[in-house]
Design a protein around this motif. Structure first.
Motif, mmCIF file in Angstrom:
data_model
loop_
_atom_site.group_PDB
_atom_site.id
_atom_site.type_symbol
_atom_site.label_atom_id
_atom_site.label_comp_id
_atom_site.label_asym_id
_atom_site.label_seq_id
_atom_site.Cartn_x
_atom_site.Cartn_y
_atom_site.Cartn_z
ATOM 1 N N SER A 148 0.817 -1.207 0.000
ATOM 2 C CA SER A 148 0.000 0.000 0.000
ATOM 3 C C SER A 148 0.853 1.259 0.000
ATOM 4 C CB SER A 148 -0.913 -0.012 1.224
ATOM 5 O OG SER A 148 -1.616 1.207 1.350
ATOM 6 N N LEU A 149 1.949 1.241 0.790
ATOM 7 C CA LEU A 149 2.797 2.429 0.918
ATOM 8 C C LEU A 149 3.783 2.561 -0.234
ATOM 9 C CD1 LEU A 149 3.519 2.235 4.747
ATOM 10 C CD2 LEU A 149 1.843 3.673 3.573
ATOM 11 N N THR A 150 4.524 1.493 -0.484
ATOM 12 C CA THR A 150 5.557 1.552 -1.517
ATOM 13 C C THR A 150 4.950 1.661 -2.909
ATOM 14 O OG1 THR A 150 6.979 0.217 -0.103
ATOM 15 C CG2 THR A 150 7.627 0.402 -2.395
ATOM 16 N N GLY A 151 3.742 1.131 -3.070
ATOM 17 C CA GLY A 151 3.093 1.201 -4.375
ATOM 18 C C GLY A 151 2.797 2.612 -4.835
ATOM 19 N N ARG A 152 2.855 3.572 -3.910
ATOM 20 C CA ARG A 152 2.632 4.970 -4.282
ATOM 21 C C ARG A 152 3.928 5.696 -4.650
ATOM 22 N NH1 ARG A 152 -0.865 6.251 1.172
ATOM 23 N NH2 ARG A 152 -2.298 4.479 1.011
ATOM 24 N N SER A 153 5.029 5.006 -4.571
ATOM 25 C CA SER A 153 6.322 5.634 -4.866
ATOM 26 C C SER A 153 6.485 5.871 -6.365
ATOM 27 C CB SER A 153 7.461 4.741 -4.361
ATOM 28 O OG SER A 153 7.344 4.492 -2.991
ATOM 29 N N ARG A 154 7.489 6.676 -6.703
ATOM 30 C CA ARG A 154 7.781 6.929 -8.111
ATOM 31 C C ARG A 154 8.448 5.701 -8.741
ATOM 32 N NH1 ARG A 154 8.061 11.273 -11.782
ATOM 33 N NH2 ARG A 154 8.736 10.314 -13.739
ATOM 34 N N GLY A 155 9.214 4.965 -7.939
ATOM 35 C CA GLY A 155 9.876 3.780 -8.466
ATOM 36 C C GLY A 155 10.495 2.965 -7.355
ATOM 37 N N VAL A 156 10.677 1.659 -7.628
ATOM 38 C CA VAL A 156 11.307 0.744 -6.702
ATOM 39 C C VAL A 156 12.522 0.135 -7.381
ATOM 40 C CG1 VAL A 156 11.055 -1.468 -5.489
ATOM 41 C CG2 VAL A 156 9.189 0.202 -5.458
ATOM 42 N N VAL A 157 13.641 0.110 -6.669
ATOM 43 C CA VAL A 157 14.871 -0.510 -7.163
ATOM 44 C C VAL A 157 15.055 -1.845 -6.452
ATOM 45 C CG1 VAL A 157 17.393 -0.327 -7.307
ATOM 46 C CG2 VAL A 157 15.956 1.705 -7.685
#
Length: 373
Positions: free
Chosen positions: A127-136
């Protein structure tokens, strides 16, 4: 167009692979003329490894109440890239709340955290990370964790393999005898399986092999590992170096060893293996996907739960031709994990961010507050 400044954010800055990744990224970006900030949310556990940060990088160690720190984080990241490097891949909900609406938030997952996560943790993280601009994700194995366990959208996750800088020639001299010297470099956590490593090492000794072991690292499982060495009768031939942070000392220990060893059960893309590749070390590694992804044919592999198999593989590596062959592969493979590529791929993500008009950060020409270094 002005290039956005970059904030690399960690909860704590101790001695470990995650911190080495942040150090490398900060220094490489700074060397390219980018303005970089390292933000440490919690001063507890601060270690001297932070002194290896490039002088042009600004370090902010936040203090005060948690609310005060979150307000400061929001202020520092306004109009700048905000790149989180959280342990266990999780971002505390209040930290994400502090950056609500921020258009340039990135998160790095440094490992496959399945052993320390549950369904609810993954749900909250999604829920939280899915709103980020990108995941590495630092490896293909970690990417699989992000997609299958956390269930992040595939288009959000980019694989950028870890890297290490080319070791520089230092003045540190390490004395050693004629024994075949193994070196292990990792925080001594339970999943690093130092007990299994020591059992396999002791078996190799019992078979008449003249081998020694260097352990570089500290952590919550150190007492168990030390006690196991005593029970196995190998304490006198294990060198315990603790939580070394200075790269010249670590490099000297790696450079004067004959092979690298790890019995870890869980990794991302281990910086220690990449550092060993840079020194051309053949390896004896537990057979887990991140180890194979990093070392490939530079290593021989064993079941981390089978110390006898570790002893078998170590015996194989004692053959001079076998050792030389794996060392040659290690030297060639080190070219795949370059600091240049690592930094450039991060910049491609950062520079795609567009901040709305009027959201740039105020000038940083003020004096640093007493909460900052």
């Amino acid at each position: 167009m002005n290039q956005p400044e970059i904030c690399l954010i960690v909860r704590r800055f101790t001695v470990g692979g995650l911190e080495r990744v942040v150090l490398l990224l900060a220094n490489e970006l700074s060397a390219r003329g980018r303005r970089v900030h390292v933000i440490i949310l919690d001063p507890v556990g601060l270690r001297a490894m932070i002194t290896e940060v490039h002088p042009q990088v600004t370090i902010h160690v936040l203090s005060g109440s948690w609310a005060t720190r979150l307000n400061r984080l929001r202020e520092l990241t306004r109009g700048r890239i905000a790149h989180f490097h959280p342990a266990e891949g999780k971002i505390h909900p209040t930290v994400r709340w502090a950056l609500r609406g921020h258009p340039g938030v990135f998160v790095t997952y440094h490992s496959d955290y399945t052993p320390v996560r549950n369904r609810m943790a993954n749900l909250l993280d999604r829920s939280l990370t899915g709103r980020s601009r990108g995941v590495v994700a630092v490896s293909r194995a970690v990417q699989e964790f992000c997609l299958k366990e956390v269930r992040l959208p595939a288009g959000l996750v980019t694989v950028i393999e870890n890297a290490v800088a080319v070791p520089s020639a230092g003045r540190i001299r390490i004395e050693r005898d004629g024994a075949f010297t193994l070196v292990a470099l990792a925080t001594v956590n339970p999943h690093k399986n130092y007990v299994g490593l020591l059992r396999g090492f002791a078996l190799a000794r019992q078979r008449g092999n003249d081998v020694r072991l260097r352990i570089i690292g500290d952590g919550p499982a150190i007492a168990e590992a030390f006690g196991t060495a005593g029970e196995l009768g190998v304490s006198s031939i294990v060198e315990w170096y603790g939580a070394l942070w200075q790269s010249s000392v670590v490099g000297a220990l790696l450079g004067t060893s004959d092979a690298f060893v790890s019995a870890s059960r869980n990794e991302g893309l281990p910086m220690s293996v990449l550092e060993a590749l840079q020194h051309g070390l053949p390896m004896v590694l537990s057979d887990i996907p991140p180890h194979r992804e990093a070392a490939a044919d530079a290593a021989v592999y064993f079941d981390p739960d089978d110390p006898a198999q570790l002893a078998d593989r170590l015996t194989e590596l004692l053959d001079a031709d076998t050792c030389r062959r794996h060392a040659d592969v290690a030297r060639r493979r080190s070219a795949l994990f370059t600091a240049d590529e690592f930094a450039e791929r991060h910049l491609q993500l950062y520079d795609a961010v567009r901040f709305p008009e009027g959201t740039g950060h105020p000038s940083d020409r003020r004096l640093m507050s007493s909460q900052e270094l």
